[in-house]
Design an enzyme around this catalytic site. Structure first.
Site, PDB file in Angstrom:
ATOM      1  N   VAL A  71       0.828  -1.210   0.000  1.00  0.00           N
ATOM      2  CA  VAL A  71       0.000   0.000   0.000  1.00  0.00           C
ATOM      3  C   VAL A  71       0.865   1.263   0.000  1.00  0.00           C
ATOM      4  O   VAL A  71       0.564   2.237  -0.694  1.00  0.00           O
ATOM      5  CB  VAL A  71      -0.980  -0.024   1.208  1.00  0.00           C
ATOM      6  CG1 VAL A  71      -1.686   1.312   1.365  1.00  0.00           C
ATOM      7  CG2 VAL A  71      -1.996  -1.150   1.019  1.00  0.00           C
ATOM      8  N   CYS A 129       7.214  -0.787   8.409  1.00  0.00           N
ATOM      9  CA  CYS A 129       6.517  -0.909   7.121  1.00  0.00           C
ATOM     10  C   CYS A 129       7.547  -1.255   6.042  1.00  0.00           C
ATOM     11  O   CYS A 129       8.514  -0.522   5.867  1.00  0.00           O
ATOM     12  CB  CYS A 129       5.814   0.400   6.767  1.00  0.00           C
ATOM     13  SG  CYS A 129       5.141   0.369   5.093  1.00  0.00           S
ATOM     14  N   LYS A 164       6.324  -0.848  17.118  1.00  0.00           N
ATOM     15  CA  LYS A 164       5.859  -1.975  16.298  1.00  0.00           C
ATOM     16  C   LYS A 164       7.027  -2.545  15.497  1.00  0.00           C
ATOM     17  O   LYS A 164       7.641  -1.851  14.683  1.00  0.00           O
ATOM     18  CB  LYS A 164       4.745  -1.518  15.357  1.00  0.00           C
ATOM     19  CG  LYS A 164       4.155  -2.647  14.520  1.00  0.00           C
ATOM     20  CD  LYS A 164       2.865  -2.220  13.839  1.00  0.00           C
ATOM     21  CE  LYS A 164       2.245  -3.344  13.050  1.00  0.00           C
ATOM     22  NZ  LYS A 164       0.958  -2.950  12.455  1.00  0.00           N
ATOM     23  N   THR A 192       4.403  -7.108   8.745  1.00  0.00           N
ATOM     24  CA  THR A 192       4.372  -8.104   7.665  1.00  0.00           C
ATOM     25  C   THR A 192       5.768  -8.617   7.283  1.00  0.00           C
ATOM     26  O   THR A 192       6.772  -7.951   7.483  1.00  0.00           O
ATOM     27  CB  THR A 192       3.711  -7.492   6.416  1.00  0.00           C
ATOM     28  OG1 THR A 192       4.392  -6.276   6.099  1.00  0.00           O
ATOM     29  CG2 THR A 192       2.248  -7.225   6.643  1.00  0.00           C
TER      30      THR A 192
HETATM   31  C1  SIN Z   1       1.552   0.010   3.985  1.00  0.00           C
HETATM   32  O1  SIN Z   1       0.793   1.001   4.027  1.00  0.00           O
HETATM   33  O2  SIN Z   1       2.349  -0.155   3.051  1.00  0.00           O
HETATM   34  C2  SIN Z   1       1.496  -1.015   5.073  1.00  0.00           C
HETATM   35  C3  SIN Z   1       1.834  -0.448   6.395  1.00  0.00           C
HETATM   36  C4  SIN Z   1       2.789  -1.270   7.193  1.00  0.00           C
HETATM   37  O3  SIN Z   1       3.180  -2.371   6.775  1.00  0.00           O
HETATM   38  O4  SIN Z   1       3.203  -0.826   8.266  1.00  0.00           O
END
Ligand code: SIN
Length: 303
Positions: A71, A129, A164, A192
């Site tokens: 994203v 992220c 996080k 992730t």
């Molecule tokens: C994203 O917006 O790319 C995901 C956010 C994240 O993995 O922290």
């Protein structure tokens, strides 16, 4: 009566089920499906200092038992969040956790100083992220990087601070310890796992960004393992996440050492997942004669 309450850094949650950042927006769409009063908290979509459009499409790919996303932190920016979203979220009796991501430590600190005066409960520092070129993983993938950003943000931050963590590292324990040593009130894990999918017909990656972050049930054993390892090494609370889709998964994370959990990808499959999980936890506690859910934290019996 079953008691699911828990306390993290003075913030009292009615139950351990928190909607995970990036899977729940700012709660508005889900409020049409579930009663937000019934979940412990909401971690809002990762905010940046300025609004972001995110990465070009395609940026979501379905994978076996999961999804891959790139994203790229699409969001309206911290000012718009404070102006437009907090009053909506505050209508509900649930805790508001604000996930923030920046290109530089200065940007993180500036966002924290804006949020210090906002009516929110906690800040979640996103140093994990995998989908942006600057910031985030650049800080989150080494103990030194996490120590430096946690130290500087902690100095600025008047709210309870969660860091996080990314699983895309060799030794998550040293990174969690770095966050704890520099004043984090809690750690949340895992964000992730970096992955890739290729269309064999076009021979191109499915995601425009080539790679993305894997989430969903496929990552759950990795997440449970990391929560277990971190729980043995730090004294601050752990918020566990990664592939949770039902109440049994929550119990697994608690046994591994999590105090609370974040429920993410499954919201896309079942928008009532968070409240279903809370209800099923209540039945589970009744059936098993468990009075306090917190009794289960860290109670795995390893071989
Ligand atoms: C994203 O917006 O790319 C995901 C956010 C994240 O993995 O922290």
């Amino acid at each position: 009566m079953s008691n699911m309450k828990l306390n993290i850094a003075g913030v009292e949650f009615k139950n351990p089920v928190i909607a995970a950042s990036g899977t729940f927006g700012f709660g508005r769409e889900y409020a049409e499906y579930i009663n937000l009063n019934n979940i412990g908290g909401i971690s809002v979509k990762g905010l940046t200092l300025e609004p972001r459009q995110g990465n070009p499409s395609p940026r979501i790919a379905e994978t076996p038992s999961g999804i891959l996303n790139s994203v790229g932190l699409q969001n309206p920016g911290v000012h718009a969040f404070v102006r437009d979203e907090i009053s909506f979220l505050r209508k509900f009796d649930t805790k508001i956790i604000v996930n923030i991501a920046g290109n530089t430590i200065e940007e993180y600190c500036e966002m924290v100083s804006i949020l210090n005066d906002a009516d929110i409960d906690m800040i979640e520092l996103n140093v994990s992220c995998p989908n942006v070129k600057k910031g985030c993983l650049a800080f989150g993938s080494t103990p030194e990087g996490v120590a430096e950003i946690t130290k500087q943000v902690r100095r600025e931050c008047k709210k309870p601070l969660i860091v996080k963590l990314t699983p895309n590292v060799t030794d998550i324990v040293s990174i969690a310890k770095a966050a704890e040593n520099e004043g984090a009130d809690a750690v949340s894990l895992i964000n992730t796992l970096l992955g890739m999918v290729i269309d064999i017909h076009t021979r191109r990656p499915i995601l425009h960004n080539n790679m993305g972050g894997l989430s969903g049930p496929a990552v759950k054993p990795v997440a449970v393992r990391m929560v277990y390892q971190v729980a043995k090494s730090v004294n601050i609370p752990i918020i566990g996440m990664g592939g949770i889709s039902n109440h049994e998964d929550v119990i697994e994370f608690l046994l591994a050492g999590a105090t609370a959990v974040m429920v993410g990808t499954t919201n896309f499959v079942n928008p009532t997942a968070c409240t279903d999980i809370v209800e099923n936890l209540e039945s589970y506690m009744r059936d098993k004669h468990i009075n306090q859910l917190s009794e289960l934290i860290g109670k795995v019996v390893p071989y």
